[in-house]
Write a protein that holds these residues in place. Structure first.
Motif, short mmCIF file in Angstrom:
data_model
loop_
_atom_site.label_atom_id
_atom_site.label_comp_id
_atom_site.label_asym_id
_atom_site.label_seq_id
_atom_site.Cartn_x
_atom_site.Cartn_y
_atom_site.Cartn_z
N LEU A 29 4.67 -6.64 5.03
CA LEU A 29 5.56 -6.06 4.02
C LEU A 29 4.94 -6.06 2.62
O LEU A 29 5.45 -5.40 1.73
CB LEU A 29 6.90 -6.77 4.02
CG LEU A 29 7.74 -6.59 5.29
CD1 LEU A 29 9.02 -7.39 5.21
CD2 LEU A 29 8.04 -5.12 5.55
N VAL A 30 3.86 -6.77 2.44
CA VAL A 30 3.14 -6.75 1.16
C VAL A 30 2.23 -5.52 1.09
O VAL A 30 2.00 -4.97 0.02
CB VAL A 30 2.29 -8.04 1.00
CG1 VAL A 30 1.45 -8.00 -0.26
CG2 VAL A 30 3.18 -9.27 1.03
N PRO A 32 2.42 -2.22 1.77
CA PRO A 32 2.78 -0.97 1.08
C PRO A 32 2.64 -1.07 -0.43
O PRO A 32 2.21 -0.11 -1.09
CB PRO A 32 4.24 -0.74 1.49
CG PRO A 32 4.37 -1.45 2.80
CD PRO A 32 3.50 -2.65 2.67
N HIS A 33 2.95 -2.21 -1.00
CA HIS A 33 2.78 -2.40 -2.45
C HIS A 33 1.29 -2.36 -2.82
O HIS A 33 0.92 -1.84 -3.86
CB HIS A 33 3.40 -3.72 -2.88
CG HIS A 33 4.87 -3.78 -2.68
ND1 HIS A 33 5.77 -3.23 -3.57
CD2 HIS A 33 5.61 -4.30 -1.68
CE1 HIS A 33 7.00 -3.42 -3.12
NE2 HIS A 33 6.93 -4.07 -1.98
N ALA A 34 0.46 -2.92 -1.95
CA ALA A 34 -0.97 -2.98 -2.23
C ALA A 34 -1.63 -1.61 -2.15
O ALA A 34 -2.55 -1.32 -2.90
CB ALA A 34 -1.65 -3.95 -1.26
N ALA A 36 -0.02 1.42 -2.48
CA ALA A 36 0.62 2.44 -3.33
C ALA A 36 -0.27 2.77 -4.51
O ALA A 36 -0.77 1.90 -5.21
CB ALA A 36 1.98 1.93 -3.82
N SER A 38 -3.23 3.92 -4.45
CA SER A 38 -4.66 3.72 -4.18
C SER A 38 -5.13 4.76 -3.16
O SER A 38 -4.35 5.59 -2.72
CB SER A 38 -4.91 2.30 -3.63
OG SER A 38 -4.52 2.22 -2.27
N PHE A 52 9.87 2.24 2.53
CA PHE A 52 9.01 1.98 1.38
C PHE A 52 8.70 3.25 0.61
O PHE A 52 8.56 3.22 -0.62
CB PHE A 52 7.72 1.28 1.80
CG PHE A 52 7.85 -0.20 1.92
CD1 PHE A 52 7.89 -1.00 0.79
CD2 PHE A 52 7.96 -0.81 3.16
CE1 PHE A 52 8.04 -2.38 0.88
CE2 PHE A 52 8.11 -2.18 3.27
CZ PHE A 52 8.14 -2.96 2.12
N ARG A 55 10.73 4.10 -2.43
CA ARG A 55 10.62 3.27 -3.63
C ARG A 55 9.22 3.22 -4.23
O ARG A 55 9.05 2.80 -5.37
CB ARG A 55 11.05 1.83 -3.30
CG ARG A 55 12.52 1.73 -3.01
CD ARG A 55 12.91 0.30 -2.70
NE ARG A 55 13.63 0.34 -1.43
CZ ARG A 55 13.27 -0.29 -0.33
NH1 ARG A 55 12.22 -1.06 -0.33
NH2 ARG A 55 13.96 -0.18 0.76
N LEU A 56 8.23 3.60 -3.45
CA LEU A 56 6.84 3.51 -3.90
C LEU A 56 6.17 4.88 -3.78
O LEU A 56 6.58 5.70 -2.95
CB LEU A 56 6.07 2.50 -3.03
CG LEU A 56 6.53 1.05 -3.09
CD1 LEU A 56 5.80 0.23 -2.02
CD2 LEU A 56 6.28 0.46 -4.46
N LEU A 58 4.15 6.64 -2.06
CA LEU A 58 3.46 6.70 -0.78
C LEU A 58 3.73 8.04 -0.12
O LEU A 58 4.79 8.63 -0.31
CB LEU A 58 3.98 5.60 0.16
CG LEU A 58 3.80 4.15 -0.29
CD1 LEU A 58 4.56 3.22 0.65
CD2 LEU A 58 2.32 3.79 -0.32
#
Length: 100
Positions: A29-30, A32-34, A36, A38, A52, A55-56, A58
């Motif tokens: 779950l970490v 998608p934040h990493a 986004a 990139s 995700f 909110r991000l 992607l």
């Protein structure tokens, strides 16, 4: 931490391909934040990816290879099968899973 061999790695290897792992995270779950914003990619269950992506920054694409389905399992410790709180939680989780 060593590199894990996942089911997708076997699918790639059958075609003479492999992944280039650029980043490892402690929990999926970490990731998608990493990734986004990139140029990295991640393979996620469709439901998770869609959540995700609302909110991000992607984008979601179909994978180039068919990915086998996976099963979710619920485990509990054998010492607590009659504990009322554990039984309640177990039933709640099963009910939610049936709705999905």
């Amino acid at each position: 931490m060593g590199r894990r061999n996942l089911a997708g790695d076997d699918l790639l290897a059958e075609r003479g391909l492999s992944r280039r792992v650029a980043l490892m995270v402690p929990h999926f779950l970490v990731a998608p934040h990493a990734v986004a914003g990139s140029d990295l990619v991640i393979t996620l269950a469709q439901r998770v990816a869609r959540a995700f992506a609302t909110r991000l920054p992607l984008t979601i694409h179909e994978p180039p290879l068919a990915i086998p389905r996976f099963a979710m399992r619920l485990y509990r410790h054998e010492r607590r099968p009659l504990d009322p709180a554990h039984q309640w939680l177990h039933q709640q989780l099963l009910a939610i899973a049936k709705e999905l």
